[in-house]
Design a protein around this motif. Structure first.
Motif, PDB file in Angstrom:
ATOM      1  N   SER A 148      67.498  -3.096  -6.264  1.00  0.00           N
ATOM      2  CA  SER A 148      67.651  -4.120  -7.307  1.00  0.00           C
ATOM      3  C   SER A 148      66.481  -4.160  -8.270  1.00  0.00           C
ATOM      4  N   GLY A 149      65.923  -2.992  -8.576  1.00  0.00           N
ATOM      5  CA  GLY A 149      64.851  -2.951  -9.565  1.00  0.00           C
ATOM      6  C   GLY A 149      65.365  -3.267 -10.955  1.00  0.00           C
ATOM      7  N   ASN A 150      64.527  -3.924 -11.733  1.00  0.00           N
ATOM      8  CA  ASN A 150      64.946  -4.322 -13.086  1.00  0.00           C
ATOM      9  C   ASN A 150      64.388  -3.411 -14.173  1.00  0.00           C
ATOM     10  N   GLY A 151      63.793  -2.279 -13.782  1.00  0.00           N
ATOM     11  CA  GLY A 151      63.276  -1.327 -14.763  1.00  0.00           C
ATOM     12  C   GLY A 151      61.867  -1.608 -15.223  1.00  0.00           C
ATOM     13  N   VAL A 152      61.246  -2.678 -14.734  1.00  0.00           N
ATOM     14  CA  VAL A 152      59.868  -3.008 -15.079  1.00  0.00           C
ATOM     15  C   VAL A 152      58.967  -2.489 -13.964  1.00  0.00           C
ATOM     16  N   ASN A 153      57.978  -1.665 -14.339  1.00  0.00           N
ATOM     17  CA  ASN A 153      57.182  -0.979 -13.321  1.00  0.00           C
ATOM     18  C   ASN A 153      55.688  -1.116 -13.568  1.00  0.00           C
ATOM     19  N   ALA A 154      54.941  -1.083 -12.468  1.00  0.00           N
ATOM     20  CA  ALA A 154      53.498  -0.889 -12.481  1.00  0.00           C
ATOM     21  C   ALA A 154      53.190   0.219 -11.491  1.00  0.00           C
ATOM     22  N   ILE A 155      51.989   0.781 -11.584  1.00  0.00           N
ATOM     23  CA  ILE A 155      51.587   1.830 -10.654  1.00  0.00           C
ATOM     24  C   ILE A 155      50.119   1.654 -10.318  1.00  0.00           C
ATOM     25  N   GLY A 156      49.772   1.952  -9.077  1.00  0.00           N
ATOM     26  CA  GLY A 156      48.386   1.859  -8.652  1.00  0.00           C
ATOM     27  C   GLY A 156      48.130   2.812  -7.506  1.00  0.00           C
ATOM     28  N   GLY A 157      46.872   2.928  -7.134  1.00  0.00           N
ATOM     29  CA  GLY A 157      46.532   3.785  -6.013  1.00  0.00           C
ATOM     30  C   GLY A 157      45.051   3.755  -5.744  1.00  0.00           C
ATOM     31  N   LEU A 158      44.681   4.277  -4.572  1.00  0.00           N
ATOM     32  CA  LEU A 158      43.273   4.345  -4.198  1.00  0.00           C
ATOM     33  C   LEU A 158      42.787   5.782  -4.247  1.00  0.00           C
ATOM     34  N   SER A 159      41.572   5.964  -4.697  1.00  0.00           N
ATOM     35  CA  SER A 159      40.928   7.276  -4.714  1.00  0.00           C
ATOM     36  C   SER A 159      41.851   8.284  -5.402  1.00  0.00           C
ATOM     37  N   MET A 160      42.290   9.349  -4.687  1.00  0.00           N
ATOM     38  CA  MET A 160      43.187  10.324  -5.302  1.00  0.00           C
ATOM     39  C   MET A 160      44.389   9.660  -5.950  1.00  0.00           C
ATOM     40  N   GLY A 161      44.992   8.691  -5.261  1.00  0.00           N
ATOM     41  CA  GLY A 161      46.167   8.006  -5.800  1.00  0.00           C
ATOM     42  C   GLY A 161      45.854   7.189  -7.035  1.00  0.00           C
ATOM     43  N   GLY A 162      44.646   6.633  -7.108  1.00  0.00           N
ATOM     44  CA  GLY A 162      44.250   5.890  -8.299  1.00  0.00           C
ATOM     45  C   GLY A 162      44.031   6.808  -9.490  1.00  0.00           C
ATOM     46  N   ASN A 163      43.410   7.969  -9.241  1.00  0.00           N
ATOM     47  CA  ASN A 163      43.289   8.962 -10.310  1.00  0.00           C
ATOM     48  C   ASN A 163      44.672   9.306 -10.852  1.00  0.00           C
ATOM     49  N   ALA A 164      45.595   9.564  -9.920  1.00  0.00           N
ATOM     50  CA  ALA A 164      46.948   9.952 -10.312  1.00  0.00           C
ATOM     51  C   ALA A 164      47.670   8.835 -11.044  1.00  0.00           C
ATOM     52  N   ALA A 165      47.454   7.582 -10.638  1.00  0.00           N
ATOM     53  CA  ALA A 165      48.125   6.462 -11.294  1.00  0.00           C
ATOM     54  C   ALA A 165      47.787   6.424 -12.778  1.00  0.00           C
ATOM     55  N   PHE A 166      46.532   6.650 -13.114  1.00  0.00           N
ATOM     56  CA  PHE A 166      46.136   6.657 -14.529  1.00  0.00           C
ATOM     57  C   PHE A 166      46.680   7.888 -15.242  1.00  0.00           C
ATOM     58  N   THR A 167      46.676   9.035 -14.565  1.00  0.00           N
ATOM     59  CA  THR A 167      47.216  10.241 -15.188  1.00  0.00           C
ATOM     60  C   THR A 167      48.703  10.089 -15.476  1.00  0.00           C
ATOM     61  N   LEU A 168      49.453   9.571 -14.521  1.00  0.00           N
ATOM     62  CA  LEU A 168      50.887   9.382 -14.738  1.00  0.00           C
ATOM     63  C   LEU A 168      51.152   8.365 -15.845  1.00  0.00           C
ATOM     64  N   THR A 169      50.302   7.350 -15.940  1.00  0.00           N
ATOM     65  CA  THR A 169      50.516   6.326 -16.966  1.00  0.00           C
ATOM     66  C   THR A 169      50.286   6.872 -18.368  1.00  0.00           C
ATOM     67  N   VAL A 170      49.228   7.650 -18.574  1.00  0.00           N
ATOM     68  CA  VAL A 170      49.000   8.171 -19.922  1.00  0.00           C
ATOM     69  C   VAL A 170      50.013   9.255 -20.277  1.00  0.00           C
ATOM     70  N   ARG A 171      50.570   9.918 -19.290  1.00  0.00           N
ATOM     71  CA  ARG A 171      51.566  10.949 -19.566  1.00  0.00           C
ATOM     72  C   ARG A 171      52.984  10.376 -19.679  1.00  0.00           C
ATOM     73  N   HIS A 172      53.174   9.157 -19.161  1.00  0.00           N
ATOM     74  CA  HIS A 172      54.487   8.495 -19.226  1.00  0.00           C
ATOM     75  C   HIS A 172      54.269   7.018 -19.582  1.00  0.00           C
ATOM     76  N   PRO A 173      53.718   6.761 -20.745  1.00  0.00           N
ATOM     77  CA  PRO A 173      53.342   5.382 -21.084  1.00  0.00           C
ATOM     78  C   PRO A 173      54.518   4.418 -21.172  1.00  0.00           C
TER      79      PRO A 173
END
Length: 319
Positions: A148-173
């Protein structure tokens, strides 16, 4: 309405070690859900046939027990994800913390030393890594459909996952409204040596990810170089200083090197976060950056960061 499907740095690595591509990924069909196992009223395991990855990927989801639509928070693991559950649920109180919150917390399983990105070559140790495609194209519609997702998303992560969260966000803003990094270094230039070393230390060939150190793919995945794409998003970063704090005697499933080197690792992360925060200030992009006077690179501090960040993330996605 949710449906259930039952059954069915080491730069010394020689360039000549690049592995040939293995069999191409499956094509001609979309990702599909093989089954969903309800682990309890608030936690489910979804098994997904991923054409991009060429195998079944497990994703666990923390979700409200009741109905109604809700946003989703994709929460990425660190360098060594858990084998049977995310380390977020194994090493922190994420599961009870989110139990009364109107949000899907999406926890991908697997991806050791993957940086949750699409690797340019299959790796003899890790196989096919196409995590960016899986996380940004294949997975979101399935989460929205089954949970039942409504299409509104956030992303986060720690260490490696946090690096990736920012990379995915700038590549899929367009996909994320908010991004959070806990002890993360969102600058692939600063983190390049450590990134390559961490992959090699787990038995992979770092050149199979984005190529050698001069490959343009490193810049193409660098949030610091694409920071303007973060404009208008809610941004959270947290870091300690590496000095011992209140959690050092707690028993957690830490990475082996974190037990001995968690202080120096966090000291380096702190410097990277400070540089990245300055980059955002230069661009007049607001961000919440929590600096702790103590804290090592370890799970108890990431739990603190998750708690501290949640009001900021929740406000951005309406959770």
């Amino acid at each position: 309405m949710r449906r259930r499907v039952v059954s069915a740095a080491v730069l010394a690595v020689a360039a000549g070690l690049l592995s040939p591509a293995l069999a191409p990924p499956a094509t001609g069909h979309a990702a599909s859900v093989i089954r969903v196992d309800d682990l309890n009223a608030n936690r489910s395991a979804m098994f997904i046939d991923s054409p991009a990855m060429g195998r079944t990927i497990q994703v666990q989801v923390l979700h409200p027990a009741g109905g109604g639509s809700r946003p989703s928070f994709y929460l990425l693991d660190g360098l060594d994800p858990g084998a049977t559950q995310s380390t977020w649920t194994n090493a922190t109180d994420a599961e009870p913390f989110f139990r009364d919150k109107n949000v899907n917390v999406v926890l991908p399983m697997g991806g050791q030393a993957s940086y949750y990105t699409d690797w340019i070559s299959d790796d003899p140790r890790f196989g096919r890594y196409k995590w960016e495609t899986f996380l940004t194209e294949e997975l979101p519609p399935l989460i929205d459909d089954y949970f039942s997702g409504n299409g509104v998303n956030a992303i986060g992560g720690l260490s490696m996952g946090g690096n990736a969260a920012f990379t995915l966000t700038v590549r899929h803003p367009d996909l994320y409204r908010a991004v959070a990094g806990y002890s993360a270094c969102p600058d692939t230039t600063i983190a390049q040596g450590a990134t390559m070393f961490s992959i090699a230390n787990r038995g992979g060939n770092p050149f199979n990810m984005w190529g050698g150190p001069t490959s343009p793919a490193w810049a193409e995945h660098n949030p610091a170089l694409m920071a303007d794409r973060l404009r208008g998003k809610t941004i959270y970063l947290s870091t300690g200083t590496g000095l011992p704090g209140p959690h050092e005697l707690e028993i957690k499933p830490q990475l082996p090197e974190n037990i001995f080197f968690g202080g120096p690792i966090e000291f380096g992360v702190n410097a990277c976060v400070d540089t990245f925060a300055q980059r955002l200030r230069d661009l007049n992009i607001p961000a919440r950056v929590d600096y702790s006077p103590v804290g090592t690179h370890s799970w108890s501090y990431w739990q603190d960061g998750l708690h501290d960040s949640w009001p900021t993330i929740a406000g951005a996605i309406g959770a």
